[in-house]
Write a protein that holds these residues in place. Structure first.
Motif, PDB file in Angstrom:
ATOM      1  N   ALA A  17       0.816  -1.203   0.000  1.00  0.00           N
ATOM      2  CA  ALA A  17       0.000   0.000   0.000  1.00  0.00           C
ATOM      3  C   ALA A  17       0.851   1.255   0.000  1.00  0.00           C
ATOM      4  CB  ALA A  17      -0.917  -0.008   1.226  1.00  0.00           C
ATOM      5  N   VAL A  18       0.326   2.284  -0.631  1.00  0.00           N
ATOM      6  CA  VAL A  18       1.032   3.563  -0.700  1.00  0.00           C
ATOM      7  C   VAL A  18       0.880   4.292   0.629  1.00  0.00           C
ATOM      8  CG1 VAL A  18       1.195   5.759  -1.897  1.00  0.00           C
ATOM      9  CG2 VAL A  18       0.577   3.699  -3.157  1.00  0.00           C
ATOM     10  N   SER A  19       1.965   4.742   1.202  1.00  0.00           N
ATOM     11  CA  SER A  19       1.914   5.566   2.402  1.00  0.00           C
ATOM     12  C   SER A  19       1.555   6.982   1.999  1.00  0.00           C
ATOM     13  CB  SER A  19       3.272   5.548   3.113  1.00  0.00           C
ATOM     14  OG  SER A  19       3.307   6.535   4.117  1.00  0.00           O
ATOM     15  N   ALA A  20       0.676   7.603   2.765  1.00  0.00           N
ATOM     16  CA  ALA A  20       0.268   8.966   2.436  1.00  0.00           C
ATOM     17  C   ALA A  20       1.463   9.900   2.384  1.00  0.00           C
ATOM     18  CB  ALA A  20      -0.745   9.460   3.469  1.00  0.00           C
ATOM     19  N   GLN A  21       2.454   9.642   3.254  1.00  0.00           N
ATOM     20  CA  GLN A  21       3.625  10.520   3.313  1.00  0.00           C
ATOM     21  C   GLN A  21       4.511  10.401   2.080  1.00  0.00           C
ATOM     22  OE1 GLN A  21       2.418   8.909   6.067  1.00  0.00           O
ATOM     23  NE2 GLN A  21       1.592  10.889   6.738  1.00  0.00           N
ATOM     24  N   ASP A  22       4.322   9.347   1.286  1.00  0.00           N
ATOM     25  CA  ASP A  22       5.155   9.141   0.106  1.00  0.00           C
ATOM     26  C   ASP A  22       4.585   9.788  -1.157  1.00  0.00           C
ATOM     27  OD1 ASP A  22       7.019   7.630   1.530  1.00  0.00           O
ATOM     28  OD2 ASP A  22       5.879   5.774   1.240  1.00  0.00           O
ATOM     29  N   LEU A  23       3.363  10.320  -1.068  1.00  0.00           N
ATOM     30  CA  LEU A  23       2.754  10.930  -2.238  1.00  0.00           C
ATOM     31  C   LEU A  23       3.398  12.270  -2.547  1.00  0.00           C
ATOM     32  CD1 LEU A  23      -0.998  10.144  -1.469  1.00  0.00           C
ATOM     33  CD2 LEU A  23       0.515   8.948  -3.066  1.00  0.00           C
ATOM     34  N   PRO A  24       3.439  12.669  -3.807  1.00  0.00           N
ATOM     35  CA  PRO A  24       4.082  13.932  -4.162  1.00  0.00           C
ATOM     36  C   PRO A  24       3.400  15.157  -3.552  1.00  0.00           C
ATOM     37  CG  PRO A  24       2.934  12.981  -6.053  1.00  0.00           C
ATOM     38  CD  PRO A  24       2.981  11.926  -5.001  1.00  0.00           C
ATOM     39  N   GLN A  25       2.126  15.047  -3.204  1.00  0.00           N
ATOM     40  CA  GLN A  25       1.411  16.185  -2.614  1.00  0.00           C
ATOM     41  C   GLN A  25       1.522  16.232  -1.095  1.00  0.00           C
ATOM     42  OE1 GLN A  25       0.136  13.606  -4.284  1.00  0.00           O
ATOM     43  NE2 GLN A  25      -2.009  13.168  -3.772  1.00  0.00           N
ATOM     44  N   ALA A  26       2.328  15.337  -0.523  1.00  0.00           N
ATOM     45  CA  ALA A  26       2.373  15.202   0.936  1.00  0.00           C
ATOM     46  C   ALA A  26       2.863  16.457   1.655  1.00  0.00           C
ATOM     47  CB  ALA A  26       3.250  14.018   1.322  1.00  0.00           C
ATOM     48  N   SER A  27       3.596  17.314   0.968  1.00  0.00           N
ATOM     49  CA  SER A  27       4.111  18.527   1.624  1.00  0.00           C
ATOM     50  C   SER A  27       3.117  19.676   1.591  1.00  0.00           C
ATOM     51  CB  SER A  27       5.415  18.962   0.942  1.00  0.00           C
ATOM     52  OG  SER A  27       5.190  19.266  -0.425  1.00  0.00           O
ATOM     53  N   SER A  28       2.014  19.516   0.867  1.00  0.00           N
ATOM     54  CA  SER A  28       1.005  20.584   0.776  1.00  0.00           C
ATOM     55  C   SER A  28       0.310  20.787   2.119  1.00  0.00           C
ATOM     56  CB  SER A  28      -0.030  20.225  -0.285  1.00  0.00           C
ATOM     57  OG  SER A  28      -1.185  21.027  -0.153  1.00  0.00           O
ATOM     58  N   GLN A  29       0.031  22.031   2.449  1.00  0.00           N
ATOM     59  CA  GLN A  29      -0.688  22.326   3.685  1.00  0.00           C
ATOM     60  C   GLN A  29      -2.084  21.699   3.675  1.00  0.00           C
ATOM     61  OE1 GLN A  29       0.643  24.228   6.381  1.00  0.00           O
ATOM     62  NE2 GLN A  29      -1.130  23.360   7.431  1.00  0.00           N
ATOM     63  N   TRP A  30      -2.726  21.682   2.497  1.00  0.00           N
ATOM     64  CA  TRP A  30      -4.044  21.061   2.396  1.00  0.00           C
ATOM     65  C   TRP A  30      -3.954  19.569   2.761  1.00  0.00           C
ATOM     66  CZ3 TRP A  30      -7.528  24.619   2.094  1.00  0.00           C
ATOM     67  CH2 TRP A  30      -7.297  25.797   1.361  1.00  0.00           C
ATOM     68  N   PHE A  31      -2.882  18.927   2.314  1.00  0.00           N
ATOM     69  CA  PHE A  31      -2.716  17.497   2.556  1.00  0.00           C
ATOM     70  C   PHE A  31      -2.445  17.218   4.032  1.00  0.00           C
ATOM     71  CE2 PHE A  31      -0.820  13.322   2.407  1.00  0.00           C
ATOM     72  CZ  PHE A  31      -1.497  12.676   1.373  1.00  0.00           C
ATOM     73  N   THR A  32      -1.545  17.971   4.628  1.00  0.00           N
ATOM     74  CA  THR A  32      -1.222  17.744   6.041  1.00  0.00           C
ATOM     75  C   THR A  32      -2.403  18.083   6.946  1.00  0.00           C
ATOM     76  OG1 THR A  32      -0.199  19.943   6.164  1.00  0.00           O
ATOM     77  CG2 THR A  32       1.258  18.075   5.697  1.00  0.00           C
ATOM     78  N   ASP A  33      -3.173  19.106   6.565  1.00  0.00           N
ATOM     79  CA  ASP A  33      -4.371  19.434   7.343  1.00  0.00           C
ATOM     80  C   ASP A  33      -5.389  18.298   7.251  1.00  0.00           C
ATOM     81  OD1 ASP A  33      -3.278  21.839   8.053  1.00  0.00           O
ATOM     82  OD2 ASP A  33      -4.511  23.054   6.698  1.00  0.00           O
ATOM     83  N   GLY A  34      -5.510  17.707   6.066  1.00  0.00           N
ATOM     84  CA  GLY A  34      -6.428  16.586   5.893  1.00  0.00           C
ATOM     85  C   GLY A  34      -6.025  15.391   6.730  1.00  0.00           C
ATOM     86  N   GLN A  35      -4.732  15.104   6.767  1.00  0.00           N
ATOM     87  CA  GLN A  35      -4.231  14.005   7.586  1.00  0.00           C
ATOM     88  C   GLN A  35      -4.477  14.260   9.067  1.00  0.00           C
ATOM     89  OE1 GLN A  35      -3.797  11.353   5.221  1.00  0.00           O
ATOM     90  NE2 GLN A  35      -2.395  10.827   6.885  1.00  0.00           N
ATOM     91  N   SER A  36      -4.302  15.515   9.480  1.00  0.00           N
ATOM     92  CA  SER A  36      -4.533  15.871  10.873  1.00  0.00           C
ATOM     93  C   SER A  36      -5.999  15.688  11.249  1.00  0.00           C
ATOM     94  CB  SER A  36      -4.108  17.319  11.121  1.00  0.00           C
ATOM     95  OG  SER A  36      -4.370  17.721  12.446  1.00  0.00           O
ATOM     96  N   ALA A  37      -6.910  16.100  10.339  1.00  0.00           N
ATOM     97  CA  ALA A  37      -8.341  15.927  10.594  1.00  0.00           C
ATOM     98  C   ALA A  37      -8.698  14.444  10.697  1.00  0.00           C
ATOM     99  CB  ALA A  37      -9.147  16.597   9.488  1.00  0.00           C
TER     100      ALA A  37
END
Length: 496
Positions: A17-37
């Motif tokens: 499975a793909v780790s969310a942290q390995d995706l190219p968009q993982a550094s985006s604030q939108w992405f990290t906020d989504g993970q936090s939620a």
């Protein structure tokens, strides 16, 4: 499959499975906020303890659209874009949509909607806390159809009860805490033939005498004093029966307050606060010495918390509704922010472990948000175009097919600044829309452009949102009937 996946993603999936942290968009604030939620949601646990206190917040007319414009207004006043702003109640963990129709009305009235929350059953248009066989205006159907209200159940359980509003205390929503009537308009008088009926102001003082209402803070002083007699806030009474309910309340040991200083001086209940002859002021117009909704909320909680058995408190931001009826979006937004401030204070003054807080509305209005506006467009002004670069809106206004700009907020009907009053008292639109400047649109007295001319903008039957936290708040989920709110409150205070 290979034609649809990048080589890098194929490499990632080859070993599992793909780790969310390995995706190219993982550094985006939108992405990290989504993970936090997501992490917050996964860690959420249900509170199944017994509720000591219940606080029901109702912003009259504060449906999803009205709440949206209040969110943007508050966020933009703090220098942000507004759309990403989080109001205090929007951070509550539980959410539901609420169906607001009345027994006989697709588009609801505030009286039966508030009544449904306080009794557990839907009611007829324009009545308060009477059953489905009661007929609006027919007092012969009143006594046999009176319902038991949540405040009476709380009193039997040894709890204190309060009602707070920026509207008249005899108005639909605050009255639903203590009154039972076939006509919400019988605020301080009833028809001569209705000898067994009591006006709503009389019912308020009766409830204080019976011990089923301990704190009542809001407007409506004119309904408690005889015609021409001075009220606590310096106005004049309008009761035609000559009864002075203020003197009667004082005789029962009730403290009376007519301004913020007098309210602050009171240290224990019961209390009757009357801060306007009719409704209290809009927040935008509130004079010094008149308490804000947060002031009223704080004092009510302070007084009711003295009961170790707990309390039930309903708090209404009544003037959000009135501003919407006037198609005056800016005052509605400002009162919406005052409502949010009161919620934040109540949350701060109580404990999530033992206090169920519910934030909702009785109904929505015929309101809509126009498009397509760029981010950061002032919610109280004209619609600016979307920028091609960056995130802030462009400097160009969006123009309609008539070549003229338009406001972000609009109403389907009402008496707007566009409409002209005719000699017969009706309203009509002139030929074409007038030119509108940003300064005009952002004026505090500006009434939005409307489609259908009416003397007053109407309610809408659209669902409203409900936000909750505290014991058994998780029972609010999905789309529910409005009367279900009572059942959750009643379960929360009786849970084993």
């Amino acid at each position: 499959m290979k034609s649809f996946l990048s080589a890098s993603l194929l490499a990632l999936t080859a070993s599992g499975a793909v780790s969310a942290q390995d995706l190219p968009q993982a550094s985006s604030q939108w992405f990290t906020d989504g993970q936090s939620a997501l992490e917050t949601a996964l860690a959420k646990q249900h509170n199944t303890g017994r509720a000591l206190n219940v606080i029901l917040f109702v912003a009259d007319g504060n449906g999803v659209a009205t709440n949206y414009m209040s969110r943007l207004w508050a966020g933009q006043q703090e220098g942000g874009m507004g759309d990403d702003y989080v109001q205090p109640h929007e951070a509550f963990p539980e959410l539901a949509l609420v169906k607001t129709y009345n027994i006989n009305a697709q588009t609801p009235d505030s009286a039966p909607t508030a009544g449904s929350m306080n009794t557990g059953v839907k009611q007829r248009f324009n009545v308060i806390n009477v059953g489905e066989d009661a007929i609006n205006g027919d007092c012969t159907t009143e006594a046999a159809n009176e319902l038991t209200v949540f405040s009476e159940l709380m009193t039997e359980a040894g709890k204190s009860v309060g009602t707070v509003s920026t509207a008249r205390l005899t108005h639909a929503t605050p009255a639903a805490v203590y009154a039972k009537t076939v006509d919400r308009n019988w605020e301080y008088s009833v028809p001569a033939e209705c000898t067994e009926s009591r006006d709503i102001a009389t019912q308020l003082v009766d409830a204080m005498e019976a011990g089923t209402l301990d704190v009542a803070l809001g407007g409506g002083a004119r309904g408690f004093a005889p015609e021409g007699v001075a009220t606590p806030n310096g106005g004049k009474g309008r009761r035609e029966d000559g009864v002075n309910l203020i003197e009667r309340a004082e005789g029962l040991g009730v403290s009376i307050a007519g301004n913020l200083e007098e309210l602050n001086a009171i240290s224990e209940g019961p209390v009757l606060g009357l801060f306007g002859d009719s409704h209290a002021s809009y927040e935008a117009d509130r004079p010094e010495g008149e308490p804000s909704l947060a002031d009223l909320t704080g004092k009510a909680i302070e007084l009711l918390s003295q009961n170790e058995n707990g309390f039930y408190l309903e708090i209404e931001a009544g003037r959000v509704d009135h501003a919407n009826h006037a198609a005056n979006a800016k005052r509605a937004m400002i009162d919406g922010k005052a409502f949010a401030d009161a919620i934040a204070l109540a949350d701060e003054m109580t404990d999530d472990a033992d206090t169920l807080i519910i934030v909702t509305a009785d109904h929505e209005h015929a309101i809509a948000m126009n498009g397509y506006c760029g981010r950061g467009t002032p919610i109280d002004g004209l619609c600016f175009d979307i920028a091609k670069e960056g995130i802030m809106h462009s400097d160009e206004l969006v123009l309609a097919s008539d070549g003229k700009p338009y406001t972000v907020v609009g109403y389907l009907n009402g008496a707007s600044s566009v409409l002209v009053e005719q000699a017969d008292g009706t309203y009509a639109a002139p030929e074409g829309r007038p030119e509108l400047t940003q300064e005009q649109a952002q004026d505090i007295d500006y009434a939005q452009q409307t489609l259908i001319p009416k003397s007053s903008e109407s309610h809408s039957g659209v669902d409203v949102a409900l936000y909750a936290k505290g014991p058994w708040a998780h029972l609010f989920d999905g789309t529910v009937e409005q009367n279900y709110i009572f059942h959750v409150m009643n379960h929360a205070v009786n849970a084993e």
